[in-house]
Design a protein around this motif. Structure first.
Motif, PDB file in Angstrom:
ATOM      1  N   HIS A  45       0.838  -1.199   0.000  1.00  0.00           N
ATOM      2  CA  HIS A  45       0.000   0.000   0.000  1.00  0.00           C
ATOM      3  C   HIS A  45       0.875   1.252   0.000  1.00  0.00           C
ATOM      4  N   TYR A  46       1.929   1.221   0.796  1.00  0.00           N
ATOM      5  CA  TYR A  46       2.827   2.371   0.885  1.00  0.00           C
ATOM      6  C   TYR A  46       3.705   2.486  -0.351  1.00  0.00           C
ATOM      7  N   HIS A 104       2.989   1.687  -3.270  1.00  0.00           N
ATOM      8  CA  HIS A 104       2.152   2.198  -4.352  1.00  0.00           C
ATOM      9  C   HIS A 104       2.212   3.725  -4.415  1.00  0.00           C
ATOM     10  N   TRP A 141      -6.241   4.092   0.811  1.00  0.00           N
ATOM     11  CA  TRP A 141      -6.185   2.740   0.255  1.00  0.00           C
ATOM     12  C   TRP A 141      -7.542   2.037   0.378  1.00  0.00           C
ATOM     13  N   ASP A 142      -8.110   2.057   1.563  1.00  0.00           N
ATOM     14  CA  ASP A 142      -9.336   1.291   1.798  1.00  0.00           C
ATOM     15  C   ASP A 142     -10.540   1.861   1.064  1.00  0.00           C
ATOM     16  N   ILE A 163      -9.231   3.380  -3.190  1.00  0.00           N
ATOM     17  CA  ILE A 163      -8.785   2.319  -4.097  1.00  0.00           C
ATOM     18  C   ILE A 163      -9.688   1.093  -3.993  1.00  0.00           C
ATOM     19  N   GLU A 164      -9.749   0.460  -2.811  1.00  0.00           N
ATOM     20  CA  GLU A 164     -10.475  -0.812  -2.712  1.00  0.00           C
ATOM     21  C   GLU A 164     -11.989  -0.623  -2.786  1.00  0.00           C
ATOM     22  N   MET A 200      -3.146   6.946   4.918  1.00  0.00           N
ATOM     23  CA  MET A 200      -3.052   5.774   4.068  1.00  0.00           C
ATOM     24  C   MET A 200      -4.265   4.848   4.175  1.00  0.00           C
ATOM     25  N   GLU A 201      -4.774   4.631   5.386  1.00  0.00           N
ATOM     26  CA  GLU A 201      -5.919   3.734   5.523  1.00  0.00           C
ATOM     27  C   GLU A 201      -7.134   4.273   4.784  1.00  0.00           C
ATOM     28  N   SER A 229     -10.321  -1.276   7.438  1.00  0.00           N
ATOM     29  CA  SER A 229      -8.958  -1.335   7.978  1.00  0.00           C
ATOM     30  C   SER A 229      -8.748  -2.451   8.987  1.00  0.00           C
TER      31      SER A 229
END
Length: 372
Positions: free
Chosen positions: A48-49, A51, A294-295, A298-299, A290-291, A249
Motif C-alpha cells: 500500500h505504501y 504504491h 487505500w481502503d 482504491i479498494e 493511508m488507511e 482497515s
C-alpha cells in the motif's frame, strides 16, 4: 493533570507513518510488535505504501494541521509552541517530549489525532506517553494533560456535513437522473476486535453492544444525517434516504471476530436493494491518511465500479476551518478561557480526564492462559 491554566506548550500526538520506502517495513514492525504477525503479512500491507512511493500522507497532513492550528491560536492571541510526537515513527514521543522540555516547557497539553473512545484510540496513547516520560527521565519534570475526545464536537462534525453535501451535489451533476432512493451513504469507522469495542468507554457507555466506540460512531453518523437532510429536504438538490455504518482497515487474524460489516461487503449488497450510487464518509479519521486512501479511494471505489455503482468519498476534516477552530476552542477550554464545553447531539462532552477504568485493554483467551 495540571491546573487548567498552567499549560505552556501543545503536542499533537499521532500514530506516525513512514517517509521513504526504506522506512516501510521497520514502521510496520513497530506497529505490530508483540502481536506475532509474520513478515509475509506485513509485506502485503507494505505494498500500500510502495504504491505511493513509500511515504505516508499522514506526515504532511500533521504538518499542515499544526501550521493551521498555530495560525488560529496566534490569531486569538496565544503564543504556545506546538510539537508533533508519534507513537510509531520519527519524531517519536520520547524525542518530542525531550525537545519540548529542553525548550522550557514544563506542562504540555496533548491533542491526540483520534476522536473516539477505545483502548487503541485513547488509553494506549496515554500509556505510550507515560512510557516515554519514564524512558526519558522526565517523569515529575514534565506534566501532561489532554484535550478531550472530540467525536461530538461541532468542529469535528461540520466538515463531514459539508463534505457529504458536496458529494451529493457532485453525484447529481454527473447523473441528473439519480433520486434519493438510489443513493446509499455508508459511514465508515476503523474496525476493532469485538472485545476491544465492548470494553470501550466507562459506566453506561458499555451497556450497548460495541461499547462506547460503536455508540459514538453511530451518534456522529446520526448527527451528520440529520444536518444534511434538514438542509436538503424540500429542495431540488439530491438527498438520500438510506444510510448505514460499516467498518474498514481490519488487520487481525481471520479467527478473531472484529466489527462488521466490512465496507466492501456492505457495498456488495447494494445492487440487490436497488441502489445506483454510494458515498463513503470516513468518520473515524481526522485526515486522509493511508488507511483512508487505500481502503476507500482504491479498494471500495474498485468494488463500486465492479458493481456499476456511482461512487464518491467525503474527505476527512484535515485542515477544514471548522475543525481547526474546534481544536482551538477545546484548547482554550483547557486553558480556562472558555465558559462551558460545547458538543453536538444528546450526549454531553467527553470528560477531560478519563476515569481510571475507561477503555481497559480487552483480555483475549491466549492472554488469560499466559497469566495463569
Amino acid at each position: 493533570m495540571p491546573d487548567a491554566d498552567s499549560f505552556d506548550g501543545i503536542m499533537l500526538v499521532s500514530f506516525g507513518g513512514p517517509r521513504t520506502c526504506d522506512d516501510v517495513m521497520p514502521f510496520l514492525r513497530n506497529v505490530t510488535r508483540g502481536r506475532g504477525i509474520p513478515d509475509a503479512r506485513l509485506t502485503d500491507v507494505a505494498e500500500h505504501y510502495y504504491h505511493f512511493g513509500g511515504a505516508s500522507p499522514i506526515n504532511e497532513q500533521n504538518d499542515a494541521l499544526v501550521a493551521a492550528l498555530d495560525a488560529e491560536l496566534h490569531a486569538r492571541g496565544h503564543r504556545l509552541p506546538i510539537w508533533i510526537g508519534n507513537r510509531n515513527w520519527d519524531p517519536y514521543l520520547g524525542d518530542a517530549l525531550t525537545q519540548a522540555y529542553q525548550a522550557g516547557c514544563r506542562s504540555l497539553l496533548t491533542v491526540r489525532t483520534s476522536s473516539y473512545a477505545s483502548y487503541s484510540s485513547c488509553r494506549q496513547y496515554t500509556e505510550d506517553l507515560d512510557k516515554a516520560l519514564a524512558k526519558t527521565g522526565l517523569q515529575g519534570k514534565l506534566r501532561l494533560g489532554k484535550v478531550r475526545q472530540f467525536f461530538n464536537h461541532p468542529g469535528f462534525v461540520a466538515p463531514f456535513v459539508a463534505g457529504l453535501e458536496h458529494s451529493l451535489d457532485r453525484l447529481q451533476a454527473d447523473n441528473p437522473g439519480l433520486t434519493a432512493d438510489d443513493v446509499e451513504v455508508i459511514f465508515t469507522g476503523h474496525s476493532l476486535p469485538l472485545g476491544a469495542a465492548r470494553s470501550s468507554g466507562f459506566g453506561g457507555w458499555r451497556s450497548s453492544e460495541g461499547g462506547a466506540y460503536v455508540a459514538q460512531h453511530r451518534q456522529v453518523a446520526e448527527q451528520i444525517v440529520a444536518a444534511v437532510r434538514g438542509a436538503r429536504d424540500g429542495t431540488e438538490t439530491l438527498g438520500f434516504r438510506h444510510w448505514q455504518l460499516a467498518w474498514q482497515s481490519r488487520s487481525g487474524p481471520a479467527s478473531q471476530p472484529w466489527l462488521e460489516p466490512d465496507i466492501n461487503d456492505a457495498i456488495a449488497e447494494l445492487p440487490a436493494v436497488g441502489r445506483k450510487a454510494v458515498i463513503t464518509v470516513p468518520i473515524s479519521f481526522i485526515s486522509d491518511h493511508m488507511e483512508v486512501v487505500w481502503d476507500l479511494d482504491i479498494e471500495a471505489a474498485a468494488t463500486a465500479a465492479r458493481l456499476g455503482l456511482d461512487y464518491a468519498r467525503v474527505p476527512a476534516p484535515g485542515t477544514h476551518p471548522a475543525f481547526v477552530q474546534g481544536l482551538a476552542d477545546m484548547i482554550e477550554e483547557r486553558l480556562g478561557l472558555r465558559e462551558g464545553r460545547i458538543s453536538t447531539g444528546a450526549v454531553g462532552p467527553w470528560p477531560d480526564c478519563c476515569p481510571a477504568d475507561c477503555c481497559p485493554p480487552a483480555i483475549h483467551p491466549h492472554t488469560k492462559a499466559a497469566q495463569r
